[in-house]
Scaffold this motif. Structure first.
Motif, short mmCIF file in Angstrom:
data_model
loop_
_atom_site.label_atom_id
_atom_site.label_comp_id
_atom_site.label_asym_id
_atom_site.label_seq_id
_atom_site.Cartn_x
_atom_site.Cartn_y
_atom_site.Cartn_z
N TYR A 1 41.62 45.95 33.36
CA TYR A 1 40.86 44.86 32.74
C TYR A 1 41.62 43.53 32.86
CZ TYR A 1 37.51 48.08 30.62
OH TYR A 1 36.53 49.00 30.42
N ASN B 1 41.86 37.77 38.08
CA ASN B 1 41.18 37.40 39.33
C ASN B 1 40.03 36.45 39.06
OD1 ASN B 1 42.49 38.62 41.58
ND2 ASN B 1 41.75 40.62 40.88
N PHE B 2 39.24 36.73 38.02
CA PHE B 2 38.08 35.92 37.70
C PHE B 2 38.49 34.49 37.34
CE2 PHE B 2 34.81 34.30 34.79
CZ PHE B 2 33.69 34.45 35.59
N GLU C 1 41.23 42.25 36.40
CA GLU C 1 39.88 41.72 36.62
C GLU C 1 39.75 40.31 36.07
OE1 GLU C 1 36.09 43.73 35.83
OE2 GLU C 1 37.23 45.60 35.99
#
Length: 143
Positions: free
Chosen positions: A22, A28-29, A25
């Motif tokens: 998580y 990266n976002f 993620e």
């Protein structure tokens, strides 16, 4: 959150790796870095012999060396597109997580909860709960 580093404490357990997913993620976002943190608690015996055959300082040094080796191996397996730092601290886990989050001005803490309930919850300190209650930034607790 969107411009500040994510703090991801780890005890190198399967649950911690799940939480790390998580954290990666979100990193990266938002195009932010991640700081992995492992806290070495006070030694209370050698994990191999179950007795204190070394001085507490030697045992703490051994525990730190093992944690550093695990951290290097972990970082070596990660996506090279992210900025990832590994840090090892000594002391009480919740306290060190909170101090580190403030020190780096973390945008978020992403950490695992081992999901203990009932009597087991009563016997074990819930680090995730303490961090979530005291942190000054958002905390994502992953089971």
């Amino acid at each position: 959150m969107r411009t500040r580093q994510i703090l991801c404490p780890t005890d190198f357990s399967e649950t911690a790796f799940h939480a790390m997913g998580y954290a990666f993620e979100m990193a990266n976002f938002y195009s932010v870095g991640i700081r992995l943190l492992h806290v070495v608690d006070k030694p209370f015996g050698d994990k191999h012999t179950r007795v204190l055959a070394l001085t507490p300082e030697e045992l703490a040094s051994r525990m730190e060396a093992e944690a550093a080796d695990q951290m290097r191996q972990l970082i070596g397996t990660l996506d090279k597109g992210l900025t990832v730092e590994g840090v090892i601290r000594h002391g009480h886990a919740a306290e060190q997580i909170l101090v580190t989050a403030e020190k780096i001005n973390a945008g978020m803490i992403v950490m695992a909860s081992h999901g203990r309930t009932g009597f087991e919850h009563f016997l074990h300190v819930n680090i995730a709960e303490e961090v979530a209650n005291k942190a000054k930034c958002p905390v994502l607790v992953v089971k």
